[in-house]
Design an enzyme around this catalytic site. Structure first.
Site, PDB file in Angstrom:
ATOM      1  N   GLU A 181      44.822  22.000   5.982  1.00  0.00           N
ATOM      2  CA  GLU A 181      45.138  22.266   7.389  1.00  0.00           C
ATOM      3  C   GLU A 181      44.259  21.464   8.351  1.00  0.00           C
ATOM      4  O   GLU A 181      43.673  22.015   9.284  1.00  0.00           O
ATOM      5  CB  GLU A 181      45.028  23.769   7.667  1.00  0.00           C
ATOM      6  CG  GLU A 181      45.943  24.612   6.792  1.00  0.00           C
ATOM      7  CD  GLU A 181      45.740  26.114   6.954  1.00  0.00           C
ATOM      8  OE1 GLU A 181      44.945  26.522   7.817  1.00  0.00           O
ATOM      9  OE2 GLU A 181      46.370  26.874   6.192  1.00  0.00           O
ATOM     10  N   ASN A 224      46.972  19.877   1.819  1.00  0.00           N
ATOM     11  CA  ASN A 224      47.776  21.099   1.835  1.00  0.00           C
ATOM     12  C   ASN A 224      47.858  21.625   3.267  1.00  0.00           C
ATOM     13  O   ASN A 224      46.856  21.630   3.991  1.00  0.00           O
ATOM     14  CB  ASN A 224      47.113  22.152   0.932  1.00  0.00           C
ATOM     15  CG  ASN A 224      47.923  23.410   0.767  1.00  0.00           C
ATOM     16  OD1 ASN A 224      49.058  23.363   0.316  1.00  0.00           O
ATOM     17  ND2 ASN A 224      47.350  24.556   1.121  1.00  0.00           N
ATOM     18  N   HIS A 260      55.109  29.032   4.280  1.00  0.00           N
ATOM     19  CA  HIS A 260      55.124  30.376   4.863  1.00  0.00           C
ATOM     20  C   HIS A 260      56.297  30.454   5.840  1.00  0.00           C
ATOM     21  O   HIS A 260      56.204  29.996   6.985  1.00  0.00           O
ATOM     22  CB  HIS A 260      53.797  30.672   5.558  1.00  0.00           C
ATOM     23  CG  HIS A 260      52.627  30.727   4.631  1.00  0.00           C
ATOM     24  ND1 HIS A 260      52.526  31.674   3.626  1.00  0.00           N
ATOM     25  CD2 HIS A 260      51.513  29.953   4.538  1.00  0.00           C
ATOM     26  CE1 HIS A 260      51.391  31.489   2.967  1.00  0.00           C
ATOM     27  NE2 HIS A 260      50.762  30.448   3.492  1.00  0.00           N
ATOM     28  N   GLU A 289      52.420  27.912  -1.310  1.00  0.00           N
ATOM     29  CA  GLU A 289      52.126  29.247  -0.780  1.00  0.00           C
ATOM     30  C   GLU A 289      53.391  29.908  -0.242  1.00  0.00           C
ATOM     31  O   GLU A 289      53.371  30.559   0.806  1.00  0.00           O
ATOM     32  CB  GLU A 289      51.064  29.162   0.318  1.00  0.00           C
ATOM     33  CG  GLU A 289      49.773  28.502  -0.114  1.00  0.00           C
ATOM     34  CD  GLU A 289      48.716  28.440   0.991  1.00  0.00           C
ATOM     35  OE1 GLU A 289      48.786  29.266   1.930  1.00  0.00           O
ATOM     36  OE2 GLU A 289      47.825  27.581   0.910  1.00  0.00           O
ATOM     37  N   ASP A 291      56.221  32.224   0.878  1.00  0.00           N
ATOM     38  CA  ASP A 291      56.677  33.589   1.086  1.00  0.00           C
ATOM     39  C   ASP A 291      57.667  33.560   2.247  1.00  0.00           C
ATOM     40  O   ASP A 291      57.707  32.607   3.017  1.00  0.00           O
ATOM     41  CB  ASP A 291      55.529  34.582   1.332  1.00  0.00           C
ATOM     42  CG  ASP A 291      54.518  34.123   2.365  1.00  0.00           C
ATOM     43  OD1 ASP A 291      54.892  33.381   3.305  1.00  0.00           O
ATOM     44  OD2 ASP A 291      53.338  34.512   2.256  1.00  0.00           O
TER      45      ASP A 291
END
Length: 379
Positions: A181, A224, A260, A289, A291
């Site tokens: 990030e 990432n 996300h 990651e 979801d």
């Protein structure tokens, strides 16, 4: 380290809509040779690891979970959770247990206990491990953020941290999120938020990759980030930076999108194309990651329509990864709503994972599993 074999041409034989429709219609799941329903890891093609975050640290320390003492790690203390973890997944990512504040809480002191336990568990159950994360603006301990360091001293602190972690798990961790990030939504480096970039300059990013590579030359080293699933200022910034670093022979091996997602927004339809352009640079790619959170009124459960949309998003993400040759790691950020981070950070949203709090499989789970079976040729 695993050697991947080529994917079969049949991997996209079942479309997202068709597979989801079968699940929602109540079609009986396919069965493995032993007569049992195959797990996600059993269903997957040989060249794709299916991962999840191992819950612990971070927000979990302040939660009051039924069956656990305050502050207890779900990964260490929930036996049903551990059974699902080893049965369903071929890769583990420490959710918080390798982040600075957890593993390096004081200067000169590391706490490897839970990270070691995750790596040991993975080795016992023939699972890969993704290391997460080395250079980040968030979840740094106060001694780092508030320390009175010269630039030279701070640089030494970061180098020691990276090489200590990567070196400790040399040969045991397949992929590392080295820089996490580092860009804002406009594609600008986080020079004010990220202490490493602010105090040491943008060149520290390349140094972080070099130091990690020195500590473990066989580990794959990744950028990432979130909100980079589509082509836009943020992902474009990574694309330009990585090209520049590769020209300098910086050991960058991969680019990963966190994934996300929320059903209140459209699915990023150019995910596959975006992953492909990084693949074309010679990089590995990953979804790390994933979801899919939903807006559900307090005290209510998701509707069938919401569950169908969630399943569709999960499946579209998986199919995008399957369509890109070197997208070889697909990780969901937790698998049970029992330990999801989403309700803690997104007011009014939740139910983001593929299993309920009681480990019941949702349509999203079957959408993933059936897509994996199709990709593996129906094994």
């Amino acid at each position: 380290m695993h050697i991947r074999t080529p994917r079969r041409a049949t991997r996209l034989a079942v479309t997202a809509a068709a597979a989801t429709a079968l699940v929602l219609a109540g079609t009986l799941p396919a069965t493995a040779a032993n007569g049992k329903h195959p797990s996600l890891r059993d269903a997957a093609p040989a060249d794709l690891v299916i991962g999840t975050a191992a819950a612990g640290g971070g927000h979990h320390l302040a939660q009051d979970y039924e069956g656990l003492e305050p502050g207890q790690s779900p990964f260490l203390h929930d036996q049903q959770y551990r059974r699902e973890l080893k049965h369903e997944f071929s890769s583990l990512s420490p959710e918080n247990q390798m982040k600075w504040e957890f593993i390096h809480p004081e200067q000169g002191r590391y706490d490897f206990a839970e990270a070691d336990a995750i790596v040991k568990f993975a080795r016992q159950h023939k699972q890969d491990v993704r290391g997460h994360t080395l250079l980040w603006h968030s979840q740094n301990p106060a001694w780092v953020e508030e320390g009175d360091f010269t630039a030279e001293e701070l640089r030494a602190v970061l180098k020691d941290h990276i090489q200590t972690l990567v070196g400790r798990y040399k040969g045991q961790i397949d992929q590392w999120d080295v820089a996490n990030e580092i860009f804002d939504e406009g594609g600008n480096l986080r020079t004010s938020e990220n202490i490493w970039i602010r105090e040491l300059g943008p060149g520290i990013i390349a140094d972080a990759f070099r130091w990690a590579h020195e500590a473990d030359p066989d580990a794959k080293l990744f950028f990432n980030d979130y909100n980079v699933e589509w082509k836009g200022p943020k992902s474009n910034a990574y694309y330009a930076l990585i090209q520049d670093l590769l020209k300098q022979d910086v050991p960058v091996d991969g680019f990963s999108v966190q994934g996300h997602l929320s059903t209140q927004y459209g699915f990023p339809g150019d995910l596959r194309e975006n992953l492909q352009r990084f693949d074309d640079l010679g990089l590995e790619t990953a979804i790390t990651e994933l979801d899919v959170r939903m807006n559900v009124p307090e005290g209510q459960q998701p509707t069938e329509s919401q569950l169908a949309q969630q399943a569709d998003y999960y499946q579209q993400a998986l199919e995008a990864c399957l369509a890109v040759d070197d997208c070889n790691s697909f990780t969901i950020w937790g698998f049970t709503d029992r330990y999801s981070w989403v309700p803690v950070f997104f007011t009014g949203e939740g139910f983001a994972n593929v299993m309920t709090e009681d480990y019941e499989r949702k349509p999203a789970y079957y959408a993933l599993r059936d897509t994996l079976l199709a990709a593996a040729g129906g094994k």
